[in-house]
Design an enzyme around this catalytic site. Structure first.
Site, PDB file in Angstrom:
ATOM      1  N   PRO A   2       0.917  -1.294   0.002  1.00 24.76           N
ATOM      2  CA  PRO A   2       0.103  -0.143  -0.123  1.00 24.76           C
ATOM      3  C   PRO A   2       0.859   1.231   0.019  1.00 24.76           C
ATOM      4  O   PRO A   2       1.856   1.313   0.877  1.00 24.76           O
ATOM      5  CB  PRO A   2      -0.850   0.004   1.388  1.00 24.76           C
ATOM      6  CG  PRO A   2      -0.759  -1.500   1.514  1.00 24.76           C
ATOM      7  CD  PRO A   2       0.630  -2.131   1.111  1.00 24.76           C
ATOM      8  N   GLU A   3       0.631   2.261  -0.797  1.00 30.97           N
ATOM      9  CA  GLU A   3       1.298   3.329  -1.078  1.00 30.97           C
ATOM     10  C   GLU A   3       0.236   4.733  -0.474  1.00 30.97           C
ATOM     11  O   GLU A   3      -0.611   4.387   0.134  1.00 30.97           O
ATOM     12  CB  GLU A   3       1.812   3.631  -2.333  1.00 30.97           C
ATOM     13  CG  GLU A   3       2.677   2.593  -3.007  1.00 30.97           C
ATOM     14  CD  GLU A   3       3.216   2.733  -4.370  1.00 30.97           C
ATOM     15  OE1 GLU A   3       3.188   3.849  -4.720  1.00 30.97           O
ATOM     16  OE2 GLU A   3       3.438   1.769  -4.764  1.00 30.97           O
ATOM     17  N   LYS A  61       3.069   6.737   3.842  1.00 31.92           N
ATOM     18  CA  LYS A  61       2.677   5.297   3.748  1.00 31.92           C
ATOM     19  C   LYS A  61       2.122   5.231   5.126  1.00 31.92           C
ATOM     20  O   LYS A  61       1.669   4.112   5.383  1.00 31.92           O
ATOM     21  CB  LYS A  61       3.431   4.403   3.201  1.00 31.92           C
ATOM     22  CG  LYS A  61       3.928   4.856   1.749  1.00 31.92           C
ATOM     23  CD  LYS A  61       4.976   3.727   1.380  1.00 31.92           C
ATOM     24  CE  LYS A  61       5.795   4.255  -0.143  1.00 31.92           C
ATOM     25  NZ  LYS A  61       6.558   2.755  -0.366  1.00 31.92           N
ATOM     26  N   ARG A 124       0.523 -11.686   4.781  1.00 30.10           N
ATOM     27  CA  ARG A 124       1.947 -12.153   4.966  1.00 30.10           C
ATOM     28  C   ARG A 124       2.609 -11.557   6.228  1.00 30.10           C
ATOM     29  O   ARG A 124       3.714 -12.113   6.123  1.00 30.10           O
ATOM     30  CB  ARG A 124       2.539 -11.363   3.492  1.00 30.10           C
ATOM     31  CG  ARG A 124       2.054 -11.698   2.408  1.00 30.10           C
ATOM     32  CD  ARG A 124       2.922 -10.796   1.165  1.00 30.10           C
ATOM     33  NE  ARG A 124       2.159 -11.198  -0.112  1.00 30.10           N
ATOM     34  CZ  ARG A 124       2.569 -10.551  -1.148  1.00 30.10           C
ATOM     35  NH1 ARG A 124       4.009 -10.022  -1.308  1.00 30.10           N
ATOM     36  NH2 ARG A 124       2.015 -10.911  -2.387  1.00 30.10           N
ATOM     37  N   ARG A 323      12.485  -5.647  -8.080  1.00 23.95           N
ATOM     38  CA  ARG A 323      11.096  -5.288  -8.662  1.00 23.95           C
ATOM     39  C   ARG A 323      11.178  -4.957 -10.091  1.00 23.95           C
ATOM     40  O   ARG A 323      12.070  -5.462 -10.664  1.00 23.95           O
ATOM     41  CB  ARG A 323      10.446  -4.000  -7.805  1.00 23.95           C
ATOM     42  CG  ARG A 323       9.990  -4.312  -6.502  1.00 23.95           C
ATOM     43  CD  ARG A 323       9.672  -2.996  -5.616  1.00 23.95           C
ATOM     44  NE  ARG A 323      10.964  -2.240  -4.961  1.00 23.95           N
ATOM     45  CZ  ARG A 323      10.829  -1.073  -4.522  1.00 23.95           C
ATOM     46  NH1 ARG A 323       9.477  -0.887  -3.847  1.00 23.95           N
ATOM     47  NH2 ARG A 323      11.748  -0.592  -4.153  1.00 23.95           N
TER      48      ARG A 323
END
Length: 337
Positions: A2-3, A61, A124, A323
């Site tokens: 989430p940003e 964030k 997670r 990434r």
């Protein structure tokens, strides 16, 4: 992960419910979700129960809830929610079926909704909750966004402020607000820089620090100590909008080009906020479990093999820090100064 837009959507959804709410019960279902809490789970539970949540606040964030325990603590406290890769804070009725991946449950008595459950859900378990002491902000300004409206709302309510560096409207713990928690930030968040939508964001200073770096511009955008709130998705989108290659050396940028880039960062973040954030699966949701739809507006991120919306050249994908970077090889060339 989430940003800023995803976390702001969550914050704005929680604020009207938790502000002034009294914590009536806490249950820790998975000890791993307290990994950032300094102390055992009993300490976490005992200090929360009976206390009052003042607000829901965000910087970049990072999300926290200024908190007043029953027994006064030496330093003001905050309940910090690290969402990690897959963390969610969901609003539930007290009699709702438990969420399958719920790690921490907080029952609160909300002034607006009465008995409510806050479910910290995390697939997670990279996220966590923690009680943390707060410290004064270095600049004496409000520590982050705090208010009932979603940042970027086009309707201002009484007491809301307009950031000086963007056309967005926002509710912050305004500088005129006498509440002590407004200008205090959790120690775990104090090293995080302000985000480009923050009224206290010092653009000139950030640009100077950016140009002094000896790194690729995308790496700099992702450095939460330089500016916060920008993750991989929004970095790719902002760089595409500004026609800047992810590997462009920061020292080669002009101040004017750096200003354009930060302006595009704001535009991208605000657009994502207006669409509820970016959701590719069920992990990125608001407090009611609903997904955002900014993924339908992406120009670069995840668009490899598709035509660039600007010039028609195929978007490419390259490995980047475990990434990926997505960019147009024609519009976003590495340029000399």
């Amino acid at each position: 992960m989430p940003e800023l837009p995803e976390v702001e959507v969550v914050r704005a959804g929680l604020h009207p419910v938790v502000s002034g709410a009294v914590v009536t019960a806490v249950e820790v279902l998975d000890q791993r979700s307290l990994k950032r809490h300094r102390g055992p789970s009993d300490d976490f539970v005992d200090r929360l129960v009976g206390g009052t949540i003042d607000s829901a606040v965000r910087r970049g964030k990072f999300l926290w809830f200024p908190f007043e325990p029953v027994e006064r603590h030496e330093q003001p406290l905050a309940l910090v929610a690290h969402l990690g890769m897959s963390g969610q804070v969901l609003l539930r009725s007290r009699d709702a079926e438990p969420d399958r991946l719920m790690r921490i449950r907080l029952n609160v008595e909300s002034p607006s909704l009465g008995p409510v459950r806050l479910a910290f859900v995390d697939q997670r378990i990279f996220g966590s909750m923690a009680l943390d002491e707060t410290v004064p902000t270095l600049d004496g300004r409000a520590a982050g966004f705090a208010g009932p409206r979603l940042l970027g709302s086009d309707v201002l309510a009484a007491g809301e402020a307009t950031p000086g560096t963007t056309t967005a409207t926002t509710t912050v713990g305004t500088d005129a607000d006498p509440a002590a928690w407004v200008r205090r930030v959790p120690q775990q968040v104090s090293h995080i820089a302000r985000d480009p939508l923050d009224p206290a964001f010092d653009e000139a200073r950030v640009i100077t620090r950016l140009l002094d770096r000896r790194t690729a511009v995308k790496r700099a955008l992702l450095d939460q100590g330089l500016l916060s709130g920008v993750g991989n998705i929004y970095a790719d989108e902002s760089l595409w909008a500004a026609r800047v290659h992810p590997e462009q050396p920061t020292e080669s940028l002009s101040r004017a080009r750096a200003r354009v880039l930060l302006a595009e960062v704001r535009v991208v973040l605000l657009k994502a906020l207006g669409e509820g954030g970016t959701s590719f699966d069920a992990q990125y949701v608001n407090v009611n479990g609903q997904s955002g739809y900014f993924s339908h507006s992406l120009a670069a991120y995840g668009q490899q093999g598709r035509p660039c919306p600007r010039c028609g050249t195929l978007i490419v994908r390259e490995a980047f820090m475990n990434r990926s970077s997505h960019f147009c090889p024609r519009c976003q060339r590495v340029r000399t100064r």
